[in-house]
Design a protein around this motif. Structure first.
Motif, PDB file in Angstrom:
ATOM      1  N   ASP A  74       4.928  11.909 -10.932  1.00  0.00           N
ATOM      2  CA  ASP A  74       4.794  10.708 -11.764  1.00  0.00           C
ATOM      3  C   ASP A  74       3.982   9.661 -10.999  1.00  0.00           C
ATOM      4  O   ASP A  74       4.130   9.521  -9.774  1.00  0.00           O
ATOM      5  CB  ASP A  74       6.179  10.111 -12.084  1.00  0.00           C
ATOM      6  CG  ASP A  74       6.959  11.001 -13.042  1.00  0.00           C
ATOM      7  OD1 ASP A  74       6.326  11.822 -13.724  1.00  0.00           O
ATOM      8  OD2 ASP A  74       8.203  10.889 -13.069  1.00  0.00           O
ATOM      9  N   ASN A  75       3.166   8.906 -11.708  1.00  0.00           N
ATOM     10  CA  ASN A  75       2.339   7.819 -11.114  1.00  0.00           C
ATOM     11  C   ASN A  75       1.655   8.260  -9.826  1.00  0.00           C
ATOM     12  O   ASN A  75       1.690   7.552  -8.809  1.00  0.00           O
ATOM     13  CB  ASN A  75       3.210   6.583 -10.823  1.00  0.00           C
ATOM     14  CG  ASN A  75       3.929   6.116 -12.059  1.00  0.00           C
ATOM     15  OD1 ASN A  75       3.365   6.144 -13.148  1.00  0.00           O
ATOM     16  ND2 ASN A  75       5.172   5.725 -11.889  1.00  0.00           N
ATOM     17  N   ILE A  76       1.055   9.414  -9.888  1.00  0.00           N
ATOM     18  CA  ILE A  76       0.474  10.000  -8.671  1.00  0.00           C
ATOM     19  C   ILE A  76      -0.661   9.133  -8.126  1.00  0.00           C
ATOM     20  O   ILE A  76      -0.868   9.062  -6.911  1.00  0.00           O
ATOM     21  CB  ILE A  76       0.016  11.458  -8.971  1.00  0.00           C
ATOM     22  CG1 ILE A  76      -0.099  12.272  -7.677  1.00  0.00           C
ATOM     23  CG2 ILE A  76      -1.288  11.535  -9.739  1.00  0.00           C
ATOM     24  CD1 ILE A  76       1.125  12.986  -7.293  1.00  0.00           C
ATOM     25  N   ASP A  77      -1.338   8.379  -9.033  1.00  0.00           N
ATOM     26  CA  ASP A  77      -2.448   7.522  -8.574  1.00  0.00           C
ATOM     27  C   ASP A  77      -1.958   6.424  -7.630  1.00  0.00           C
ATOM     28  O   ASP A  77      -2.684   5.925  -6.787  1.00  0.00           O
ATOM     29  CB  ASP A  77      -3.180   6.914  -9.780  1.00  0.00           C
ATOM     30  CG  ASP A  77      -2.231   6.178 -10.708  1.00  0.00           C
ATOM     31  OD1 ASP A  77      -1.077   6.652 -10.884  1.00  0.00           O
ATOM     32  OD2 ASP A  77      -2.607   5.120 -11.230  1.00  0.00           O
ATOM     33  N   GLU A  78      -0.671   6.043  -7.764  1.00  0.00           N
ATOM     34  CA  GLU A  78      -0.123   4.980  -6.888  1.00  0.00           C
ATOM     35  C   GLU A  78       0.563   5.571  -5.652  1.00  0.00           C
ATOM     36  O   GLU A  78       1.192   4.859  -4.890  1.00  0.00           O
ATOM     37  CB  GLU A  78       0.940   4.177  -7.647  1.00  0.00           C
ATOM     38  CG  GLU A  78       0.410   3.353  -8.774  1.00  0.00           C
ATOM     39  CD  GLU A  78       1.581   2.730  -9.539  1.00  0.00           C
ATOM     40  OE1 GLU A  78       2.645   2.473  -8.958  1.00  0.00           O
ATOM     41  OE2 GLU A  78       1.416   2.541 -10.749  1.00  0.00           O
ATOM     42  N   VAL A  79       0.502   6.878  -5.514  1.00  0.00           N
ATOM     43  CA  VAL A  79       1.180   7.600  -4.426  1.00  0.00           C
ATOM     44  C   VAL A  79       2.651   7.142  -4.361  1.00  0.00           C
ATOM     45  O   VAL A  79       3.188   6.831  -3.291  1.00  0.00           O
ATOM     46  CB  VAL A  79       0.484   7.416  -3.051  1.00  0.00           C
ATOM     47  CG1 VAL A  79       0.706   8.632  -2.168  1.00  0.00           C
ATOM     48  CG2 VAL A  79      -1.000   7.163  -3.203  1.00  0.00           C
ATOM     49  N   GLN A  80       3.265   7.142  -5.550  1.00  0.00           N
ATOM     50  CA  GLN A  80       4.611   6.591  -5.666  1.00  0.00           C
ATOM     51  C   GLN A  80       5.626   7.320  -4.785  1.00  0.00           C
ATOM     52  O   GLN A  80       6.580   6.725  -4.290  1.00  0.00           O
ATOM     53  CB  GLN A  80       5.038   6.670  -7.137  1.00  0.00           C
ATOM     54  CG  GLN A  80       6.390   6.065  -7.377  1.00  0.00           C
ATOM     55  CD  GLN A  80       6.745   6.045  -8.848  1.00  0.00           C
ATOM     56  OE1 GLN A  80       6.966   5.002  -9.403  1.00  0.00           O
ATOM     57  NE2 GLN A  80       6.779   7.219  -9.461  1.00  0.00           N
ATOM     58  N   HIS A  81       5.407   8.643  -4.573  1.00  0.00           N
ATOM     59  CA  HIS A  81       6.427   9.414  -3.852  1.00  0.00           C
ATOM     60  C   HIS A  81       6.564   8.976  -2.396  1.00  0.00           C
ATOM     61  O   HIS A  81       7.545   9.291  -1.745  1.00  0.00           O
ATOM     62  CB  HIS A  81       6.142  10.922  -3.943  1.00  0.00           C
ATOM     63  CG  HIS A  81       4.909  11.355  -3.220  1.00  0.00           C
ATOM     64  ND1 HIS A  81       3.651  11.005  -3.630  1.00  0.00           N
ATOM     65  CD2 HIS A  81       4.747  12.111  -2.111  1.00  0.00           C
ATOM     66  CE1 HIS A  81       2.764  11.526  -2.801  1.00  0.00           C
ATOM     67  NE2 HIS A  81       3.405  12.202  -1.876  1.00  0.00           N
ATOM     68  N   VAL A  82       5.545   8.249  -1.877  1.00  0.00           N
ATOM     69  CA  VAL A  82       5.739   7.679  -0.538  1.00  0.00           C
ATOM     70  C   VAL A  82       5.879   6.152  -0.580  1.00  0.00           C
ATOM     71  O   VAL A  82       6.593   5.575   0.231  1.00  0.00           O
ATOM     72  CB  VAL A  82       4.618   8.071   0.464  1.00  0.00           C
ATOM     73  CG1 VAL A  82       4.692   9.534   0.827  1.00  0.00           C
ATOM     74  CG2 VAL A  82       3.249   7.722  -0.053  1.00  0.00           C
ATOM     75  N   ARG A  83       5.258   5.524  -1.557  1.00  0.00           N
ATOM     76  CA  ARG A  83       5.230   4.055  -1.583  1.00  0.00           C
ATOM     77  C   ARG A  83       6.632   3.446  -1.700  1.00  0.00           C
ATOM     78  O   ARG A  83       7.007   2.568  -0.916  1.00  0.00           O
ATOM     79  CB  ARG A  83       4.341   3.568  -2.739  1.00  0.00           C
ATOM     80  CG  ARG A  83       4.122   2.062  -2.745  1.00  0.00           C
ATOM     81  CD  ARG A  83       3.249   1.631  -3.899  1.00  0.00           C
ATOM     82  NE  ARG A  83       3.700   2.098  -5.203  1.00  0.00           N
ATOM     83  CZ  ARG A  83       4.664   1.546  -5.925  1.00  0.00           C
ATOM     84  NH1 ARG A  83       5.290   0.501  -5.463  1.00  0.00           N
ATOM     85  NH2 ARG A  83       4.995   2.032  -7.109  1.00  0.00           N
ATOM     86  N   LEU A  84       7.422   3.947  -2.659  1.00  0.00           N
ATOM     87  CA  LEU A  84       8.738   3.335  -2.879  1.00  0.00           C
ATOM     88  C   LEU A  84       9.616   3.436  -1.628  1.00  0.00           C
ATOM     89  O   LEU A  84      10.243   2.467  -1.208  1.00  0.00           O
ATOM     90  CB  LEU A  84       9.450   4.012  -4.065  1.00  0.00           C
ATOM     91  CG  LEU A  84       8.919   3.666  -5.453  1.00  0.00           C
ATOM     92  CD1 LEU A  84       9.655   4.485  -6.515  1.00  0.00           C
ATOM     93  CD2 LEU A  84       9.055   2.178  -5.755  1.00  0.00           C
ATOM     94  N   GLY A  85       9.643   4.612  -1.034  1.00  0.00           N
ATOM     95  CA  GLY A  85      10.466   4.822   0.172  1.00  0.00           C
ATOM     96  C   GLY A  85       9.979   4.000   1.350  1.00  0.00           C
ATOM     97  O   GLY A  85      10.773   3.423   2.104  1.00  0.00           O
ATOM     98  N   GLN A  86       8.659   3.898   1.491  1.00  0.00           N
ATOM     99  CA  GLN A  86       8.100   3.131   2.621  1.00  0.00           C
ATOM    100  C   GLN A  86       8.409   1.644   2.486  1.00  0.00           C
ATOM    101  O   GLN A  86       8.637   0.954   3.474  1.00  0.00           O
ATOM    102  CB  GLN A  86       6.575   3.308   2.680  1.00  0.00           C
ATOM    103  CG  GLN A  86       6.145   4.619   3.283  1.00  0.00           C
ATOM    104  CD  GLN A  86       4.639   4.836   3.116  1.00  0.00           C
ATOM    105  OE1 GLN A  86       4.006   4.272   2.223  1.00  0.00           O
ATOM    106  NE2 GLN A  86       4.079   5.678   3.968  1.00  0.00           N
ATOM    107  N   GLU A  87       8.388   1.152   1.236  1.00  0.00           N
ATOM    108  CA  GLU A  87       8.556  -0.292   1.031  1.00  0.00           C
ATOM    109  C   GLU A  87      10.019  -0.735   1.004  1.00  0.00           C
ATOM    110  O   GLU A  87      10.306  -1.921   1.088  1.00  0.00           O
ATOM    111  CB  GLU A  87       7.909  -0.703  -0.296  1.00  0.00           C
ATOM    112  CG  GLU A  87       6.399  -0.695  -0.239  1.00  0.00           C
ATOM    113  CD  GLU A  87       5.768  -1.009  -1.595  1.00  0.00           C
ATOM    114  OE1 GLU A  87       4.536  -1.069  -1.639  1.00  0.00           O
ATOM    115  OE2 GLU A  87       6.500  -1.169  -2.594  1.00  0.00           O
ATOM    116  N   ALA A  88      10.951   0.226   0.882  1.00  0.00           N
ATOM    117  CA  ALA A  88      12.362  -0.143   0.669  1.00  0.00           C
ATOM    118  C   ALA A  88      12.991  -0.760   1.915  1.00  0.00           C
ATOM    119  O   ALA A  88      12.649  -0.402   3.045  1.00  0.00           O
ATOM    120  CB  ALA A  88      13.150   1.100   0.256  1.00  0.00           C
ATOM    121  N   ASP A  89      13.911  -1.729   1.683  1.00  0.00           N
ATOM    122  CA  ASP A  89      14.724  -2.283   2.774  1.00  0.00           C
ATOM    123  C   ASP A  89      16.067  -1.564   2.862  1.00  0.00           C
ATOM    124  O   ASP A  89      16.776  -1.664   3.855  1.00  0.00           O
ATOM    125  CB  ASP A  89      15.026  -3.771   2.514  1.00  0.00           C
ATOM    126  CG  ASP A  89      13.756  -4.594   2.433  1.00  0.00           C
ATOM    127  OD1 ASP A  89      12.947  -4.507   3.367  1.00  0.00           O
ATOM    128  OD2 ASP A  89      13.575  -5.297   1.418  1.00  0.00           O
TER     129      ASP A  89
END
Ligand code: CTP
Length: 427
Positions: A74-89
């Motif tokens: 899903d939302n592969i253009d935003e590289v979501q599978h790494v973005r959400l985890g990287q940004e999380a606190d």
């Protein structure tokens, strides 16, 4: 994240991922999402495919205010599978099923939730929920140990009614309770390390009610929160916990704790003394009434009646803490048992709260004393606290400052102090 001094809210906003596993308790994740948004945090929900069989994506989208997806494509253009985890606190997974624990322990990344956990460097808190047999299965025990050894926080499940007719450990704790435990771990993921496994601890909490007649009593404003937080942290650190609770606010029962309810100081003394016999640690966090009415009327006292209400004859209650120290001296409590007291002090013209605390520690003879300054809305009934942890060193007193934090964070620092004392004495 920092608690405000009013104690009402805990927070600077965090980016929180709420992961949801496919178990019947998935519906409770909706309440957890609400808890985090009410605390002002930014929430992304990542359910597993099977979680969506229990609760629809629309529920999580509406409650979090963010789109929900579960696939790495899903939302592969935003590289979501790494973005959400990287940004999380903070990542909190509730319920964490046996299957999800196994996949996380193996380091799989075959859906968005596991992939996010694999890239995350923030604290990851898992709230397991499953049938007792699954929780106690050696495979699950191994998976939990692997995850804990890597620094993942695996909360102890609550005990109680499960999906069918069975009951035991494996129940998902109440969502607000998970939220508070997880927020504390966001500060310090070592807060629930398994350092008290095999230990038996006794904690008293709350105030006492001393009856005057069948409907009236003398009492105090203790909420019980600090005692419950101490019991909570001990349970999460793997201890067997007996919580002797006087009169408290309605608070969630710490996972697996043996809760003994009492009302008066004398009932508390009996329960604490009995439980202390084979305990490694006893903490008297309760606000015990120093005095009780000398006699309790059988029927309601009447205005202007013979037993007048305008003057009260009081008698002193037993000092439970001092009694425990005495019992240890007499050999009725093991010499290795650590005894910890509390002192809520206001200070006066001649002494500061800390000076009162130091004098109290030496007077009571306990091993550690947590001293708080109270009054002006501080500490009592609040979610946060601060103070000094005092320890006798010969004729003087060593002081460790306990910085401002939630009562769970304060509890963790008190346990750190107790554990280092036990290590120093080889217990
Ligand atoms: N405590 C106790 N039994 C009592 C009173 C107090 O075990 N009857 C314990 C409390 O749980 C706490 C510690 O003793 O751990 C200190 O309580 P506090 O009320 O501050 O002590 P007091 O000896 O009553 O001193 P003060 O004169 O300041 O009230």
């Amino acid at each position: 994240m920092n608690a405000s001094s009013t104690g009402k809210s805990v927070s600077v906003p965090l980016r929180v991922i709420v992961g949801v596993g496919g178990g019947i308790a998935a519906f409770k994740a909706a309440h957890l999402v609400r808890y985090f948004t009410e605390q002002g945090h930014h929430v992304n929900v990542i359910p597993t495919r099977s979680a969506l069989k229990f609760v629809g994506a629309a529920t999580f989208e509406a409650l979090s205010g963010n789109p929900v997806s579960n696939d790495v494509f899903d939302n592969i253009d935003e590289v979501q599978h790494v973005r959400l985890g990287q940004e999380a606190d903070l990542i909190v997974i509730a319920p964490a099923t046996a299957d999800l624990l196994a996949r996380l322990a193996q380091g799989r990344a075959d859906d968005l939730l596991t992939a996010s956990c694999l890239v995350a460097t923030c604290p990851v808190v898992l709230a397991p929920a499953m049938h007792t047999e699954m929780w106690e299965h050696p495979a699950t025990r191994d998976n939990v140990s692997i995850l804990r050894s890597r620094g993942t926080v695996v909360l102890e499940p609550a005990h109680g009614r499960l999906t069918g007719k069975d009951s035991g450990p494996g129940r998902l704790p109440e969502p607000d309770h998970i939220g508070e435990l997880a927020e504390a771990a966001a500060h310090d993921r070592r807060i629930y390390r398994h350092s008290l496994a095999g230990k038996k601890v006794v904690v008293s909490a709350g105030g006492t009610h001393e009856a005057l007649d069948p409907v009236r009593y003398l009492g105090n404003a203790s909420s019980g929160r600090q005692g419950y937080a101490l019991a909570d942290v001990a349970a999460q650190r793997g201890a067997r916990v007996t919580l002797v609770a006087g009169v408290t606010e309605e608070l969630p029962i710490p996972s697996g704790a043996n809760l003994v309810r009492v009302k008066s100081a004398r009932e508390m003394q009996q329960a604490v003394t009995e439980a202390a016999r084979d305990a490694d640690v006893v903490i008297m966090a309760a606000a015990v009434a120093d005095y009780r009415p000398a006699s309790v009327a059988d029927s309601k006292l009447k205005k202007g009646g013979e037993a007048a209400l305008n003057s009260l004859e009081l008698t002193e209650n037993p000092d439970i803490l001092a009694g425990l120290v005495e019992a240890r001296r007499a050999g009725d409590v093991a010499s290795s048992t650590k005894i910890v007291g509390f002192a809520a002090e206001t200070g006066d013209e001649s002494h500061t709260p800390l000076e009162h605390g130091k004098a109290k520690l030496l007077r009571k003879g306990c091993d550690l004393l947590m001293c708080n300054e109270v009054g002006d809305g501080k500490v009592f009934g609040q979610r946060s606290s601060q103070g000094w942890l005092l320890h006798p060193e010969g004729d003087s007193v060593a002081v460790t400052e306990i910085p401002f934090g939630s009562k769970l964070e304060v509890a963790a620092r008190i346990w750190d102090g107790i554990e280092s004392l036990s290590r120093a004495s080889g217990d």
